[in-house]
Design an enzyme around this catalytic site. Structure first.
Site, PDB file in Angstrom:
ATOM      1  N   GLY A  14       0.837  -1.207   0.000  1.00 50.17           N
ATOM      2  CA  GLY A  14       0.000   0.000   0.000  1.00 50.17           C
ATOM      3  C   GLY A  14       0.868   1.251   0.000  1.00 50.17           C
ATOM      4  O   GLY A  14       1.858   1.309   0.707  1.00 50.17           O
ATOM      5  N   ARG A  75       1.679  -5.171  -5.921  1.00 54.47           N
ATOM      6  CA  ARG A  75       1.672  -6.398  -5.124  1.00 54.47           C
ATOM      7  C   ARG A  75       2.112  -7.512  -6.071  1.00 54.47           C
ATOM      8  O   ARG A  75       1.751  -7.497  -7.248  1.00 54.47           O
ATOM      9  CB  ARG A  75       0.284  -6.630  -4.533  1.00 54.47           C
ATOM     10  CG  ARG A  75      -0.075  -5.499  -3.554  1.00 54.47           C
ATOM     11  CD  ARG A  75      -1.188  -5.854  -2.601  1.00 54.47           C
ATOM     12  NE  ARG A  75      -1.147  -5.004  -1.420  1.00 54.47           N
ATOM     13  CZ  ARG A  75      -1.795  -3.836  -1.308  1.00 54.47           C
ATOM     14  NH1 ARG A  75      -2.526  -3.377  -2.298  1.00 54.47           N
ATOM     15  NH2 ARG A  75      -1.704  -3.132  -0.188  1.00 54.47           N
ATOM     16  N   ASP A 106       3.907  -4.281   6.623  1.00 54.86           N
ATOM     17  CA  ASP A 106       4.337  -5.564   7.190  1.00 54.86           C
ATOM     18  C   ASP A 106       4.412  -6.679   6.156  1.00 54.86           C
ATOM     19  O   ASP A 106       5.297  -7.534   6.229  1.00 54.86           O
ATOM     20  CB  ASP A 106       3.493  -5.961   8.413  1.00 54.86           C
ATOM     21  CG  ASP A 106       2.037  -6.153   8.090  1.00 54.86           C
ATOM     22  OD1 ASP A 106       1.579  -5.581   7.078  1.00 54.86           O
ATOM     23  OD2 ASP A 106       1.347  -6.853   8.842  1.00 54.86           O
ATOM     24  N   THR A 129       3.223   3.237   6.086  1.00 50.73           N
ATOM     25  CA  THR A 129       1.811   2.805   6.071  1.00 50.73           C
ATOM     26  C   THR A 129       0.970   3.783   6.880  1.00 50.73           C
ATOM     27  O   THR A 129       1.364   4.175   7.980  1.00 50.73           O
ATOM     28  CB  THR A 129       1.634   1.369   6.622  1.00 50.73           C
ATOM     29  OG1 THR A 129       0.233   1.172   6.913  1.00 50.73           O
ATOM     30  CG2 THR A 129       2.401   1.104   7.897  1.00 50.73           C
ATOM     31  N   ASP A 131      -1.591   3.080   8.344  1.00 45.69           N
ATOM     32  CA  ASP A 131      -2.162   2.375   9.505  1.00 45.69           C
ATOM     33  C   ASP A 131      -1.342   2.576  10.776  1.00 45.69           C
ATOM     34  O   ASP A 131      -1.843   2.386  11.879  1.00 45.69           O
ATOM     35  CB  ASP A 131      -2.251   0.867   9.226  1.00 45.69           C
ATOM     36  CG  ASP A 131      -3.280   0.550   8.166  1.00 45.69           C
ATOM     37  OD1 ASP A 131      -4.127   1.419   7.899  1.00 45.69           O
ATOM     38  OD2 ASP A 131      -3.231  -0.555   7.598  1.00 45.69           O
ATOM     39  N   ASP A 133       0.799   0.757  12.201  1.00 44.67           N
ATOM     40  CA  ASP A 133       0.764  -0.394  13.111  1.00 44.67           C
ATOM     41  C   ASP A 133       2.040  -1.241  13.089  1.00 44.67           C
ATOM     42  O   ASP A 133       2.024  -2.403  13.495  1.00 44.67           O
ATOM     43  CB  ASP A 133      -0.449  -1.286  12.788  1.00 44.67           C
ATOM     44  CG  ASP A 133      -0.444  -1.762  11.347  1.00 44.67           C
ATOM     45  OD1 ASP A 133       0.367  -1.259  10.547  1.00 44.67           O
ATOM     46  OD2 ASP A 133      -1.264  -2.635  11.015  1.00 44.67           O
ATOM     47  N   ARG A 175      -7.645  -1.850   8.491  1.00 49.68           N
ATOM     48  CA  ARG A 175      -8.219  -3.207   8.459  1.00 49.68           C
ATOM     49  C   ARG A 175      -7.972  -3.953   9.763  1.00 49.68           C
ATOM     50  O   ARG A 175      -8.816  -4.672  10.250  1.00 49.68           O
ATOM     51  CB  ARG A 175      -7.637  -4.006   7.289  1.00 49.68           C
ATOM     52  CG  ARG A 175      -8.592  -4.059   6.128  1.00 49.68           C
ATOM     53  CD  ARG A 175      -7.960  -4.753   4.960  1.00 49.68           C
ATOM     54  NE  ARG A 175      -6.719  -4.076   4.581  1.00 49.68           N
ATOM     55  CZ  ARG A 175      -5.951  -4.411   3.558  1.00 49.68           C
ATOM     56  NH1 ARG A 175      -6.286  -5.412   2.809  1.00 49.68           N
ATOM     57  NH2 ARG A 175      -4.843  -3.758   3.278  1.00 49.68           N
TER      58      ARG A 175
HETATM   59  P1  ADP Z   1       2.103  -4.011   2.745  1.00 48.26           P
HETATM   60  O1  ADP Z   1       3.584  -4.025   2.643  1.00 48.26           O
HETATM   61  O2  ADP Z   1       1.528  -2.663   2.532  1.00 48.26           O
HETATM   62  O3  ADP Z   1       1.619  -4.699   4.014  1.00 48.26           O
HETATM   63  P2  ADP Z   1       1.228  -6.367   1.160  1.00 48.26           P
HETATM   64  O4  ADP Z   1       0.791  -7.140   2.350  1.00 48.26           O
HETATM   65  O5  ADP Z   1       0.325  -6.311  -0.016  1.00 48.26           O
HETATM   66  O6  ADP Z   1       1.555  -4.831   1.492  1.00 48.26           O
HETATM   67  O7  ADP Z   1       2.647  -6.965   0.697  1.00 48.26           O
HETATM   68  C1  ADP Z   1       3.334  -6.427  -0.413  1.00 48.26           C
HETATM   69  C2  ADP Z   1       4.058  -7.509  -1.156  1.00 48.26           C
HETATM   70  O8  ADP Z   1       5.025  -8.131  -0.311  1.00 48.26           O
HETATM   71  C3  ADP Z   1       3.204  -8.674  -1.646  1.00 48.26           C
HETATM   72  O9  ADP Z   1       2.533  -8.388  -2.851  1.00 48.26           O
HETATM   73  C4  ADP Z   1       4.253  -9.764  -1.848  1.00 48.26           C
HETATM   74  O10 ADP Z   1       4.925  -9.598  -3.071  1.00 48.26           O
HETATM   75  C5  ADP Z   1       5.212  -9.490  -0.707  1.00 48.26           C
HETATM   76  N1  ADP Z   1       4.905 -10.395   0.412  1.00 48.26           N
HETATM   77  C6  ADP Z   1       3.955 -10.270   1.358  1.00 48.26           C
HETATM   78  N2  ADP Z   1       3.962 -11.314   2.229  1.00 48.26           N
HETATM   79  C7  ADP Z   1       4.954 -12.140   1.800  1.00 48.26           C
HETATM   80  C8  ADP Z   1       5.475 -13.397   2.237  1.00 48.26           C
HETATM   81  N3  ADP Z   1       4.968 -14.025   3.311  1.00 48.26           N
HETATM   82  N4  ADP Z   1       6.509 -13.944   1.550  1.00 48.26           N
HETATM   83  C9  ADP Z   1       7.022 -13.315   0.470  1.00 48.26           C
HETATM   84  N5  ADP Z   1       6.567 -12.146  -0.002  1.00 48.26           N
HETATM   85  C10 ADP Z   1       5.563 -11.559   0.636  1.00 48.26           C
END
Ligand code: ADP
Length: 327
Positions: A14, A75, A106, A129, A131, A133, A175
């Site tokens: 995000g 993503r 995260d 972020t 958020d 958090d 969320r």
């Molecule tokens: P944010 O960083 O804002 O929390 P996301 O949760 O969408 O955003 O995570 C961003 C990207 O990080 C995902 O699209 C994926 O490519 C990578 N990612 C997230 N979780 C994992 C994981 N457990 N293992 C490997 N890559 C991950």
């Protein structure tokens, strides 16, 4: 330990206002340390697609005050697979990149942690972020700007709520976390705030509206975090409406305006500080950590921890809303 000569920087997951300020700080701090900085476009997706370009300090002119991220974010499902991460690593090697700075939340840090465990490449995270958090920092980049956006919007809603004697349920982002809802609720004088960290009991909300609010006030604002356990603002408003047919209840979902806009002075400051200290951390041989600010000091927290432990809202803050509305 080999001296780091080339760093990659990316924004992932995000977006949040102030990410550009962080990229700028990484590029300029790189120049300060005689390190070349490469922009990896569209997060991990761009790492897999080799969408990587050298950024000069002048390439980051005029971005400090802009929301979004000029590197773009994305993503990537492919990065969640070992094959995808291997291609990403090979692209870094092709570009002779020695270390990577990841600006994100995260999810992005979970990916970064996995990546640096599998391949011998230092990674360092910068928390971005709205958020707020992330464990290991008091503030994440974008949170302050989003908070001010919400407060400005709620001030406007309050004007029209007062003019029509309406009760508004305003849904804000969050969320899993209620920082934005709680802090915007305090700052905008909300009558109630509903957040995921505390169970929402609809009967209690109804009692509150019937006993207190009903007698004293003709209009009001209830802030609902989108991830509240009782549902979003529309659902909660519907549950309340049934028993309060005399109330003129309206719902506003603030949505993506919360992610945009020129970053606040506060966010530009922390983004600049974190960007500089991410590069400094790499120069000092740190790896697999997130740079954060705790009590105004720069602190490095292992990604393992920051990606797993979500920071929780301070419970004493929850009573603030009640006390300010208990008269
Ligand atoms: P944010 O960083 O804002 O929390 P996301 O949760 O969408 O955003 O995570 C961003 C990207 O990080 C995902 O699209 C994926 O490519 C990578 N990612 C997230 N979780 C994992 C994981 N457990 N293992 C490997 N890559 C991950």
């Amino acid at each position: 330990m080999e001296k780091i000569k080339k760093i990659g920087v990316l924004t992932s997951g995000g977006d949040s206002p102030g990410m550009n300020a962080a990229i700028r700080a990484v590029v300029r701090a790189g120049a300060y340390h005689n390190i070349e900085v490469f922009g990896i476009y569209q997060g991990y997706k761009g790492m897999i697609e080799n969408n990587i370009k050298l950024l000069s300090p002048r390439d980051v002119s005029n971005v400090l005050h802009r929301g979004g991220t000029f590197l773009k974010t994305a993503r990537s499902e492919e990065f969640k697979t070992q094959e995808g991460r291997k291609i990403a690593y090979e692209n870094l090697r092709k570009n002779e990149i020695d270390a990577v700075v990841i600006i994100g939340g995260d999810g992005s840090f979970k990916g970064a942690n996995q990546f640096s465990k599998e391949f011998a490449i230092p990674v360092i995270g910068i928390p971005g972020t709205i958020d707020n958090d992330m464990y290991g920092t008091d503030y994440c980049i974008g949170y302050d700007t989003a908070l001010n956006t919400v407060v400005e919007a709620v001030d406007k809603i309050r004007d029209t709520a007062g003019a029509h004697d309406r009760l508004f349920f305003v849904e804000v982002m969050g969320r899993d976390s209620g920082f934005l809802a709680l802090r915007s609720g305090i700052a905008s004088g909300a009558e109630a705030v509903l957040i995921p960290e505390k169970e929402t009991i609809i009967d209690d909300l109804k009692k509150y509206l019937a006993n207190g609010y009903n007698k004293k006030k003709s209009s009001g604002i209830i802030i609902v975090a989108e991830g509240d356990d009782a549902g979003g603002a529309y659902k909660i408003a519907d549950l309340v409406k049934k028993d309060f047919t005399n109330y003129d209840i309206r719902v506003t979902v603030l949505g993506h305006i919360q992610r945009g806009g020129s970053p606040s002075a506060f966010d530009r400051n922390i983004a600049s500080q974190m960007g500089i200290n991410a590069v400094q951390g790499l120069v000092d041989g740190k790896s697999n950590v997130m740079v954060g600010l705790i009590n105004r000091n720069i602190v490095y927290t292992p990604l393992e921890q920051s990606a797993k432990h979500n920071k929780r809202v301070n419970p004493t803050l929850l009573s603030t809303i009640d006390i300010l509305n208990s008269y």
